[in-house]
Scaffold this motif. Structure first.
Motif, mmCIF file in Angstrom:
data_model
loop_
_atom_site.group_PDB
_atom_site.id
_atom_site.type_symbol
_atom_site.label_atom_id
_atom_site.label_comp_id
_atom_site.label_asym_id
_atom_site.label_seq_id
_atom_site.Cartn_x
_atom_site.Cartn_y
_atom_site.Cartn_z
ATOM 1 N N THR A 61 0.987 -1.128 -0.079
ATOM 2 C CA THR A 61 0.323 0.067 0.065
ATOM 3 C C THR A 61 0.734 1.499 -0.315
ATOM 4 N N ASP A 107 0.055 3.121 -4.370
ATOM 5 C CA ASP A 107 -1.827 3.371 -4.281
ATOM 6 C C ASP A 107 -3.359 2.799 -4.820
ATOM 7 N N SER A 108 -2.673 2.374 -5.507
ATOM 8 C CA SER A 108 -4.120 1.091 -6.794
ATOM 9 C C SER A 108 -3.972 0.752 -5.467
ATOM 10 N N THR A 163 -4.035 -0.128 -2.682
ATOM 11 C CA THR A 163 -5.485 0.012 -1.186
ATOM 12 C C THR A 163 -6.978 -0.414 -1.815
ATOM 13 N N ARG A 164 -7.512 0.190 -3.326
ATOM 14 C CA ARG A 164 -8.446 0.009 -3.731
ATOM 15 C C ARG A 164 -9.012 -0.926 -4.109
ATOM 16 N N ASP A 193 -13.258 0.432 -3.806
ATOM 17 C CA ASP A 193 -13.563 2.115 -3.555
ATOM 18 C C ASP A 193 -14.180 2.571 -2.499
ATOM 19 N N VAL A 251 -12.610 3.246 0.897
ATOM 20 C CA VAL A 251 -11.870 4.110 0.721
ATOM 21 C C VAL A 251 -11.689 5.834 -0.209
ATOM 22 N N ASN A 252 -13.433 5.908 -0.478
ATOM 23 C CA ASN A 252 -13.370 7.012 -0.622
ATOM 24 C C ASN A 252 -14.438 7.722 0.438
#
Length: 326
Positions: free
Chosen positions: A118, A122-123, A125-126, A131, A134-135
């Motif tokens: 992570t 960064d990708s 994490t999603r 999504d 995370v959002n």
């Protein structure tokens, strides 16, 4: 003595014992005890001279059935449940510290992999957390409340849902042991990657300490108990892979009972973790001393009951036994 001669000499006695065990009628306990003593003597002889033989497997299975038959109707005291938590389970779990260590190691390696992945991507994490989650978390961070997700629902409803979900995860960790210990190890690894990713997400947003101190209010017990459930599954799984002198079926039954005993021990802790997450974690802005006290007490309970106390109790029992036999 050759194995064939040994079997021929004792065959009728074993068959009589097997018939007595299969009988639904009440058996004279003195007679059964006498047969059991003879059987254990034969088993000891077979373990010495006929290792890895079918005779040894048969006698092991017969002795196991006999033990259950003799003790199934044993009168229990009124403090049976208390004795289970105070003595029986800790003493039993003392023999499974190595399995616990392996489960913990698998989980922590996975946490490290999730965190490192992570931090450098960064990708990732999603990919792991999704999504929507995370959002929502990033929005809470921008609003100055990184752990705001724990305040999104009513305390009672969240507590019940979390407790049920955590017990479900624990049962999956245990049931995966049906695929041998590799299955439980895989579930632990997956959960560890998710946890590592979750923690590293806050680190990437420079709110690590603020977030972790809140998450670990419930996470200390919750994550520890998931590892323990994984250990329970590995205990069952190891009984399939390594039956020893038992038949694989008998070994599996014994291993499943042992693993189930570990699983049952975690249910009260899952309830406590669910309560903390539903009713306490939502107060993210409580004094730091209170947060760290809850985390330390939780860690002390887990380490004390599942590591220190079992080892202490086992050593104490061994000393008493040595004194009595000296």
């Amino acid at each position: 003595m050759r194995e064939a001669a040994f079997v021929k000499q004792n065959k009728e006695k074993w068959m009589a014992f097997e018939k007595a065990l299969d009988s639904n009628s009440k058996i004279d306990p003195d007679y059964l005890a006498e047969l059991y003593i003879q059987l254990t003597n034969d088993l000891s002889f077979a373990q010495t001279y006929y290792k890895k033989s079918k005779t040894l497997l048969y006698l092991n299975s017969l002795a196991s059935q006999a033990h259950q038959k003799i003790y199934i109707n044993k009168k229990e005291s009124g403090n049976t449940i208390l004795e289970f938590w105070r003595k029986d389970f800790p003493l039993f779990f003392a023999d499974h510290q190595r399995t616990m260590f392996y489960a913990f190691s698998i989980f922590m390696i996975a946490v490290a992999i999730g965190a490192i992945s992570t931090i450098y991507d960064d990708s990732f994490t999603r990919l792991i957390l999704g999504d929507a989650y995370v959002n929502k978390t990033l929005q809470n961070i921008r609003e100055g409340n990184p752990a705001g997700i724990y305040q999104s629902e009513g305390a009672l409803g969240m507590s019940l849902w979390i407790t049920i979900n955590n017990i479900r995860v624990g049962m999956i960790c245990f049931a995966a042991g049906l695929l041998t210990s590799v299955g439980s190890g895989y579930i632990l690894f997956n959960n560890g990657v998710m946890v590592g990713t979750f923690f590293a997400m806050f680190s990437n947003e420079d709110v690590a300490l603020e977030s972790w101190s809140v998450i670990m209010l419930h996470g200390t017990i919750e994550l520890s108990v998931i590892v323990i459930c994984g250990a329970a599954g590995m205990i069952m799984g190891n009984s399939i892979l390594f039956p020893g002198t038992y038949s694989r079926r008998v070994s599996f039954v014994k291993g499943a009972k042992k693993g189930l005993k570990v699983l049952i021990s975690t249910i009260p802790l899952f309830i406590v973790a669910g309560f903390i997450e539903g009713f306490v974690t939502r107060y993210a802005f409580m004094p730091a001393i209170l947060k760290y006290s809850i985390v330390l007490v939780s860690a002390a309970i887990i380490i004390g009951y599942y590591v220190i106390y079992p080892i202490h109790l086992k050593r104490k029992n061994e000393e008493i036994h040595r004194t009595q036999t000296a």
